[in-house]
Structures are given as structure tokens and as C-alpha cells.
Design a protein around this motif. Structure first.
Motif, PDB file in Angstrom:
ATOM      1  N   LYS A 136      45.209  -1.178 -20.266  1.00 34.75           N
ATOM      2  CA  LYS A 136      45.909   0.319 -20.031  1.00 34.75           C
ATOM      3  C   LYS A 136      47.134   0.646 -20.751  1.00 34.75           C
ATOM      4  O   LYS A 136      48.116   0.196 -19.690  1.00 34.75           O
ATOM      5  N   PRO A 137      46.763   1.380 -21.531  1.00 33.92           N
ATOM      6  CA  PRO A 137      48.453   1.378 -22.026  1.00 33.92           C
ATOM      7  C   PRO A 137      49.469   2.127 -21.274  1.00 33.92           C
ATOM      8  O   PRO A 137      50.289   2.189 -21.565  1.00 33.92           O
ATOM      9  N   ARG A 138      48.274   3.159 -20.092  1.00 34.30           N
ATOM     10  CA  ARG A 138      49.258   4.220 -19.343  1.00 34.30           C
ATOM     11  C   ARG A 138      50.063   2.668 -18.643  1.00 34.30           C
ATOM     12  O   ARG A 138      51.021   2.601 -18.100  1.00 34.30           O
ATOM     13  N   ALA A 139      49.623   1.736 -18.101  1.00 35.68           N
ATOM     14  CA  ALA A 139      49.958   0.971 -16.736  1.00 35.68           C
ATOM     15  C   ALA A 139      50.775   0.030 -17.699  1.00 35.68           C
ATOM     16  O   ALA A 139      51.758  -0.893 -17.025  1.00 35.68           O
ATOM     17  N   MET A 140      50.709  -0.113 -18.624  1.00 35.27           N
ATOM     18  CA  MET A 140      51.721  -1.321 -19.820  1.00 35.27           C
ATOM     19  C   MET A 140      53.258  -0.002 -19.738  1.00 35.27           C
ATOM     20  O   MET A 140      54.533  -1.252 -19.307  1.00 35.27           O
ATOM     21  N   LEU A 141      53.170   1.108 -19.980  1.00 41.68           N
ATOM     22  CA  LEU A 141      54.316   1.727 -20.218  1.00 41.68           C
ATOM     23  C   LEU A 141      55.491   1.894 -17.823  1.00 41.68           C
ATOM     24  O   LEU A 141      55.839   1.527 -18.213  1.00 41.68           O
ATOM     25  N   THR A 142      54.141   1.741 -17.399  1.00 39.12           N
ATOM     26  CA  THR A 142      54.449   1.796 -15.892  1.00 39.12           C
ATOM     27  C   THR A 142      54.858   0.269 -15.772  1.00 39.12           C
ATOM     28  O   THR A 142      56.335   0.069 -15.057  1.00 39.12           O
TER      29      THR A 142
END
Length: 303
Positions: free
Chosen positions: A15-21
Motif C-alpha cells: 500500500k502507498p501509505r505503508a511504503m511512506l510509513t
């Protein structure tokens, strides 16, 4: 709790948000700030090469620091399954081996960007990338040591970016005064990184990571961290006085007094107060870094 990967996981996309996290934007500030300290201490006007300043900030923060966070989370996935199971890799938000692939891709990107900063910038980038993997990955995994692990991180968060910023702007080796001040603040950052280890205390105990909170206990480790943070700053104050920078030395002295007050509160409950200290005492610490950078810009720099 274990971390296993199935064929189905390998086919899923993170998930894009998980990659940022995963690459933890909150951790980018220290190396970016240290790079700017190096730029200022070089004595070269920022406006003379703004693209070098910008590229260096992106390299120090999102790319190299972000890469190191991804590498650390991948190598620590079993520890995080104990300490923080909601993190992207143990939770499955970053499935399969995507955590490893992201870290490797960012390592390559770091080297490409570093090559645009000249030989000094590229050399520092190579060192930073190798250090990130040496800290986290087997068989070296310097993270297992409560001495070498925080020391390496402190060097790469504060000393290396400072040195790089000064070298890139000056297009050569930084002045001796710049190297000394950068090294002292990197040494003091060892204590900051020791406090950061408190949050992983239980997982480190179970997985054989001999951080200082594990080997010394929270109370003694916190006292050691406070001494390690304070002494290099006192040395900076002494050097600035010797270099006829009394006002800068006095300003840093006031910041050290604020840290000593915060340290008393920290030592009353080291494990519970460590996150609070990271938002108070560390702020005073990094403010002193910039004051020192302005103090020495006309000593060994070009200004």
C-alpha cells in the motif's frame, strides 16, 4: 509472533501509505538539519549553489535516511513482530519481500544522486549506504552492540551529513574546525540513539540485541546517555571560547542548561520519559548545532 511469507503475499503490491510509513518521514529531519549545518559552517553562501543544497537535503533525508529505515525494518521484521506488530512489514501492509526490494532500490537511487555531488559527496553517500546495511543486516549487524550501533547511527545522522554539506559547498575537504565540531555533535548523538532504544527494550531482550538499556538497565543506560550527550557540548563551548566566539558559546551554554533540566525529569522515569526527552532535550541539542555552525563559518570557512 512470527513473520512468514506466502506466494500470495509475493503477488500483492504494498500500500502507498505503508511504503511512506516504512521510510519514516519523521526521521528525516536530523540528517537534513545536519547537512544544512554543514552548508552553513562551510562559509560558502547558500545562494552560490542552491541545487547542491537541495539535492543534498533530499539525499540526506528522504533517500539515504529513508533507505536506512526500510533496511532496518526489513532486517528487524522478527523483532518488530514482538515490539510493534502494527508496523508495515509484520502487519502485512508491506507484503512478501517488498521491504527488501524497496531498501535495495533506494540504495541504488542514493548512489545515483550522490554521484551528482562530486567526489566528496559521492564518497560520503557510499559510506552512508554501507553503514546503513552494516547496522541492520547479518552477519555484521552492528545494532547488536550498545556501543557500536548507536555510535554508527549518531555518526550517520549528525556527523556525516554535516561533513558532506561542508565538503560539497566548499568543493573540497572541510576545515579542521568544521570536522571537529561535527565529530563532537556526532559523538553526543550516541546518547540520543541510546534513548531511542528504550522503545524496543522487550524485543531486544528476546532477540539478543545488546542495547545499553538491555545490558545496563533503563536507569543506568539513561545516565550514560545523559553524560554522553552533555560532555561533547561542553567541549564545543570550550572550543568556541578558545576561538573567540563568546556569544555563540553562551547561547549553547543556555541550551545545555535547558537540557540538564530536561535530563533530571528523564532520569525520574527513563523508560516512560524517553519519548518526552526526544521532543524537548533533543530540540535544544540540534538548535545548538546550528548556532555552532554559524560560529565557525568565518573561522575555517570561506566567509
Amino acid at each position: 509472533m512470527s513473520v512468514t511469507y506466502s506466494l500470495r503475499d509475493a503477488r500483492r503490491l504494498p500500500k502507498p501509505r505503508a511504503m511512506l510509513t516504512l521510510i519514516k518521514p519523521i526521521t528525516w529531519f536530523p540528517p537534513i538539519w545536519a547537512y544544512l549545518c554543514g552548508v552553513v559552517s562551510s562559509g560558502v553562501p547558500l545562494t552560490s549553489a542552491p541545487w547542491l543544497v537541495l539535492i543534498g537535503m533530499v539525499l540526506a533525508g528522504p533517500v539515504v535516511c529513508g533507505m536506512s529505515q526500510a533496511a532496518n525494518d526489513w532486517c528487524d521484521r522478527h523483532v518488530d513482530a514482538i515490539n510493534e506488530p502494527d508496523r508495515p512489514i509484520p502487519s502485512g501492509a508491506i507484503p512478501g519481500r517488498w521491504g527488501l526490494w524497496i531498501a535495495l532500490a533506494m540504495s541504488g537511487l542514493a548512489l545515483v544522486l550522490g554521484s551528482t555531488l562530486g567526489p566528496w559527496g559521492f564518497g560520503a553517500t557510499v559510506f552512508g549506504v554501507l553503514a546503513a546495511w552494516a547496522y541492520s543486516a547479518e552477519p555484521v549487524r552492528l545494532k547488536r552492540s550498545g556501543v557500536w550501533g548507536p555510535g554508527l547511527v549518531g555518526l550517520c545522522y549528525e556527523g556525516l551529513p554535516w561533513f558532506t554539506g561542508a565538503a560539497v559547498l566548499a568543493a573540497g575537504a572541510p576545515a579542521g574546525e568544521v570536522v571537529i565540531i561535527a565529530a563532537l555533535y556526532a559523538l553526543g548523538a550516541h546518547g540520543i540513539m541510546t534513548l531511542n532504544d528504550f522503545k524496543a527494550l522487550e524485543g531486544d531482550r528476546q532477540t539478543g540485541v545488546n542495547s545499553l538499556p538491555v545490558t545496563l538497565g533503563p536507569e543506568r543506560a539513561a545516565r550514560v546517555a545523559c553524560v554522553v550527550m552533555a560532555l561533547p557540548q561542553l567541549a564545543v563551548i570550550g572550543l568556541l571560547l578558545a576561538w573567540d566566539r563568546p556569544f555563540h558559546a553562551a547561547a549553547i551554554g543556555l541550551l545545555v542548561l535547558a537540557q540538564l533540566w530536561a535530563m533530571r525529569i528523564l532520569l525520574s522515569d527513563p523508560k516512560g520519559r524517553a519519548p518526552w526527552y526526544n521532543g524537548t532535550g533533543v530540540t535544544a541539542y540540534v538548535t545548538g548545532m546550528m548556532i555552532a555552525a554559524f560560529a565557525i563559518r568565518t573561522i575555517g570557512g570561506a566567509g
